[in-house]
Enzyme design. Sequence first.
Site, mmCIF file in Angstrom:
data_model
loop_
_atom_site.group_PDB
_atom_site.id
_atom_site.type_symbol
_atom_site.label_atom_id
_atom_site.label_comp_id
_atom_site.label_asym_id
_atom_site.label_seq_id
_atom_site.Cartn_x
_atom_site.Cartn_y
_atom_site.Cartn_z
ATOM 1 N N CYS A 78 9.554 -0.781 -2.521
ATOM 2 C CA CYS A 78 10.697 -1.171 -3.340
ATOM 3 C C CYS A 78 11.787 -0.119 -3.206
ATOM 4 O O CYS A 78 11.491 1.083 -3.214
ATOM 5 C CB CYS A 78 10.254 -1.296 -4.798
ATOM 6 S SG CYS A 78 11.558 -1.784 -5.941
ATOM 7 N N HIS B 130 8.497 -10.626 -5.816
ATOM 8 C CA HIS B 130 8.852 -9.234 -6.106
ATOM 9 C C HIS B 130 10.215 -9.165 -6.797
ATOM 10 O O HIS B 130 10.367 -8.504 -7.830
ATOM 11 C CB HIS B 130 8.862 -8.446 -4.791
ATOM 12 C CG HIS B 130 9.270 -7.024 -4.924
ATOM 13 N ND1 HIS B 130 8.391 -5.985 -4.733
ATOM 14 C CD2 HIS B 130 10.468 -6.447 -5.218
ATOM 15 C CE1 HIS B 130 9.038 -4.838 -4.911
ATOM 16 N NE2 HIS B 130 10.300 -5.102 -5.200
ATOM 17 N N GLU B 131 11.210 -9.848 -6.239
ATOM 18 C CA GLU B 131 12.560 -9.774 -6.803
ATOM 19 C C GLU B 131 12.636 -10.446 -8.167
ATOM 20 O O GLU B 131 13.306 -9.946 -9.072
ATOM 21 C CB GLU B 131 13.591 -10.368 -5.837
ATOM 22 C CG GLU B 131 13.692 -9.644 -4.506
ATOM 23 C CD GLU B 131 13.883 -8.140 -4.607
ATOM 24 O OE1 GLU B 131 14.515 -7.656 -5.565
ATOM 25 O OE2 GLU B 131 13.374 -7.424 -3.717
ATOM 26 N N HIS C 271 11.614 -8.237 -10.996
ATOM 27 C CA HIS C 271 12.665 -7.326 -11.470
ATOM 28 C C HIS C 271 13.482 -7.956 -12.596
ATOM 29 O O HIS C 271 13.900 -7.260 -13.526
ATOM 30 C CB HIS C 271 13.621 -6.963 -10.328
ATOM 31 C CG HIS C 271 13.129 -5.893 -9.415
ATOM 32 N ND1 HIS C 271 12.895 -4.598 -9.836
ATOM 33 C CD2 HIS C 271 12.855 -5.916 -8.087
ATOM 34 C CE1 HIS C 271 12.492 -3.878 -8.798
ATOM 35 N NE2 HIS C 271 12.452 -4.654 -7.727
#
Length: 158
Positions: free
Chosen positions: A88, A130-131, A134
């Site tokens: 990341c 993953h994004e 966030h």
Amino acid sequence: MALRTIRVEGDPVLGKVCREVTEVTPKIVTLIDDMLETMYEANGVGLAAPQVGILKRIVVIDVGEGPIVMINPEIIESDGEQTGDEGCLSVPGKAGQVTRPNYVKARFMGEDMNEYEIEGEELLARCICHELDHLDGHLYVEKVEGALHDVTYEDTQE
């Protein structure tokens, strides 16, 4: 376009839930352009707005097939499993083993505020998951199996 500072682990903004985007204003267009430039400059494959200090539900992704801009994205379907190294831009120099779905389908708004769907497998599926984490205040390190390990820029270019 301008490079933005990437927030790193420990910055409180990375632990916050982002707000939905209700309209694409000139400021949002500039943010998206800046996010893409920042992601490419950092040799990343994805970047979420909170990583540049903006609590909006926007991510940009490019796994080598051209940029994808996702506003207010949500995963609507997933299947299978893959485990692999993940890193990341907000946790520089580190990587760790993370299990994610091997396939995802996501719904999102484009810059034109029309609704779209995208299907992704393997790296794209991993990147979408993953994004989107966030946007809900989560970093991949929360999902790492085992310990983080050091990586160098050269490791990421293989």
